[in-house]
Design an enzyme around this catalytic site. Structure first.
Site, short mmCIF file in Angstrom:
data_model
loop_
_atom_site.label_atom_id
_atom_site.label_comp_id
_atom_site.label_asym_id
_atom_site.label_seq_id
_atom_site.Cartn_x
_atom_site.Cartn_y
_atom_site.Cartn_z
CG ASP A 98 -2.21 0.67 1.05
OD1 ASP A 98 -2.24 1.69 0.35
OD2 ASP A 98 -3.22 0.18 1.61
CG ASP A 200 -4.42 6.11 0.61
OD1 ASP A 200 -5.37 5.39 0.94
OD2 ASP A 200 -4.23 7.26 1.06
CD GLU A 251 -8.80 5.07 -1.31
OE1 GLU A 251 -9.68 4.78 -0.49
OE2 GLU A 251 -7.71 5.57 -0.98
CG HIS A 327 -8.06 -0.17 4.77
ND1 HIS A 327 -7.99 -0.45 3.43
CD2 HIS A 327 -7.71 1.13 4.91
CE1 HIS A 327 -7.61 0.64 2.78
NE2 HIS A 327 -7.44 1.61 3.66
CG ASP A 328 -10.56 3.24 4.15
OD1 ASP A 328 -10.15 3.34 5.33
OD2 ASP A 328 -9.96 3.72 3.18
#
Length: 552
Positions: A98, A200, A251, A327-328
């Site tokens: 990430d 990200d 993302e 995770h979000d």
């Protein structure tokens, strides 16, 4: 010619802090991941995406990086990372890291220098603006974590921009030295054996340097897809991704199916895939002042429309990233389904819909056993976004009550996905010998990997079957997509076609029996997979029943 291994892959996301603790400090770590590699190999996944393990003050659980080159001691050492990469590769799996290129921690040496003055070598590594004449922030932009996107720095007598927490200042991608520094970091990790990147909020790296006010204060309308976004991403591709044959998934919060090919069409040389947010907003009241905390019943007609649109728009022009959890994102069966009476059926129904589509499926840790949201008290949550939004919407603006906010947190809060992995029914769920960094979901004694493995209705066993289909059946990779029953509120059904066969994928996303409306009338078929383990399908389907059929 670049490898496209990811088109036949299933990728498993690990949230290292909550996956497996190996040293008894209550925090998951790299050695813990190594211990669980046999489990992941047995599940059948092809690559592991690790949420950030770089050095960090952990304001935003590692998405605030203070040194891109160092492993945070809470996760282990540089040698531990080398060993994890080597062991993962030895088992035939790949490692995806990430990477946060939009912002760093305010503890990063770059920012510590930048904040000192207007004329040091790092002064323009971040985005600084003068105050308005009255001393207030340069504009009315909001932070995703609540409040203003600007924080004043007395040493420079300027404000710096942060789309997230004030401890996460945004990098200035207009500065070529910033871009070069980012590329060097990525090359370094490639040299360590990393195979790809989850990037990200990568579509936020370009800003509108006119800094126009948003229509509503403290919102984010002008803060996505800036004017040089495609230029910057293409530059990253040419310097790192294509040059070193690294997979990428970005993302992309504001992406939609119509503009996604601009990011993922291979001829444009930008990204391999993007994560859209569109389908994850089907339970959000559009335009409400309270943003993600203003909920409505999930609109499955809209879910079908959005997901079908992505299938059709990207066909031959790009590749889909398929997900419901990360995770979000909260646990999908708690958010949109029934996580008690029909937990197995619900978990496998959503999995069937996702894995039957064209694209690369992503499995978030615990999703493969049907983990659920906990129902904690407000004080038990730790997420910086939730805390900041509570202050903004409940305490300051008073646009939502504390009770309604908590009810929304129970449905969609990010911490729902961050409870420690439930390995077995022993002390602390087999995650750690010590008190975990974050509370366990109390249902771990009955819902865990060990118990699921021996259950008559095993969610993980169903996932293994889906993953095998992804590997063995080219129709799932290459077949065309046709949405059926677009206006049905409960049935999500579509066909996949290739030159040799046609498959029907269907799930009932409700707690009631549903009529198939003649879908199988007079049809000959073979059951490929059924979560009710049926050999024949009637004209009605049970609550959360799902199946894949080959039609003759």
């Amino acid at each position: 010619m670049r490898s496209e291994w990811w088109k036949s892959a299933v990728i498993y996301q690990i949230y290292p802090k909550s996956f497996q603790d190996s040293n008894g400090d209550g925090i998951g770590d790299l050695q813990g991941i190594r211990q669980r590699l046999p489990y992941l190999q047995n599940l059948g996944v092809d690559a592991l995406w690790l949420s950030p393990v770089y050095q960090s003050p952990q304001i935003d659980n590692g998405y605030d990086i203070s040194d891109y080159y160092q492993i945070d001691p809470m996760f282990g050492t540089s040698e531990d990372m080398n060993a994890l990469i080597a062991d993962t590769h030895a088992r035939g799996m790949k490692i995806i890291m990430d990477f946060v290129a939009n912002h760093t921690s305010d503890q990063y040496s770059w920012f510590q220098e930048s904040r000192k003055s207007l004329d040091n070598p790092y002064s323009d590594f971040y985005i600084w603006r003068d105050p308005r004449p009255d001393g207030s922030a340069p504009n009315n932009w909001g932070s995703s974590f609540g409040g203003s996107a600007w924080t004043y720095e007395p040493a420079r007598q300027q404000y710096y921009l942060h789309y997230y927490a004030k401890e996460q200042p945004d990098l200035n991608w207009e500065n070529p030295r910033v871009r070069d520094a980012i590329y060097e970091v990525m090359k370094y990790w490639k040299s360590r054996g990393v195979d790809g990147w989850r990037l990200d909020v990568i579509t936020s790296i370009s800003k509108d340097w006119c800094f126009p006010d948003n229509p509503r204060p403290l919102t984010k309308e002008n803060q996505h897809n800036g004017p040089r976004m495609h230029e910057f991403i293409h530059d990253l591709n040419q310097h790192v991704l294509t040059l070193y044959d690294m997979m990428s998934v970005g993302e992309a919060p504001a992406s939609n199916a119509a503009d996604a090919p601009l990011l993922v069409d291979p001829t444009r040389e930008e990204l391999d895939m993007v994560f859209t947010f569109q389908h994850m907003h089907i339970d959000r009241k559009p335009g409400d002042l309270n943003g993600r905390w203003a909920l409505q019943k999930p609109d499955f007609i809209e879910l079908k429309r959005i997901m079908a649109d992505w299938q059709i728009q990207l066909s031959g022009r790009g590749w889909n990233a398929l997900y419901f959890e990360n995770h979000d994102r909260a646990r999908v069966i708690s958010r949109w389904g029934n996580d008690s009476k029909y937990r197995y059926e619900c978990a496998t129904a959503f999995a069937t819909i996702l894995h039957g589509m064209q694209g690369t499926p992503y499995v978030y840790q615990g999703e493969e056993i049907g983990m659920t949201n906990p129902q904690f008290a407000l004080a038990d949550y730790e997420d910086v976004e939730m805390i900041g939004n509570y202050h903004q919407f409940v305490e300051q603006q008073k646009t939502i009550s504390s009770a309604d906010f908590l009810a929304a947190v129970h449905k969609v809060g990010r911490d729902n996905a961050r409870t420690p992995m439930q390995w077995d029914g022993s002390h602390n769920a087999g995650f750690s010998d010590a008190t975990p960094w974050f509370k366990l979901n109390p249902n771990y004694t009955v819902l865990n990997v060990a118990r699921d493995a021996n259950a008559e209705k095993s969610v993980a066993h169903y996932y293994q079957q889906l993953i095998r289909l992804r590997h063995d059946e080219s129709i799932l990779r290459d077949g065309s997509f046709e949405l059926l029953l677009p206006q049905d509120k409960a049935l999500f059904a579509y066909k996949r076609h290739d030159d040799e066969k046609t498959w029907l994928v269907l799930a009932n996303l409700s707690e009631k029996w549903q009529n198939l409306q003649g879908l199988l009338a007079d049809a000959d078929y073979r059951v490929i997979l059924s979560n009710y383990q049926r050999e024949t399908i009637g004209q009605q389907v049970a609550p959360y029943e799902s199946f894949i059929l080959e039609l003759s």
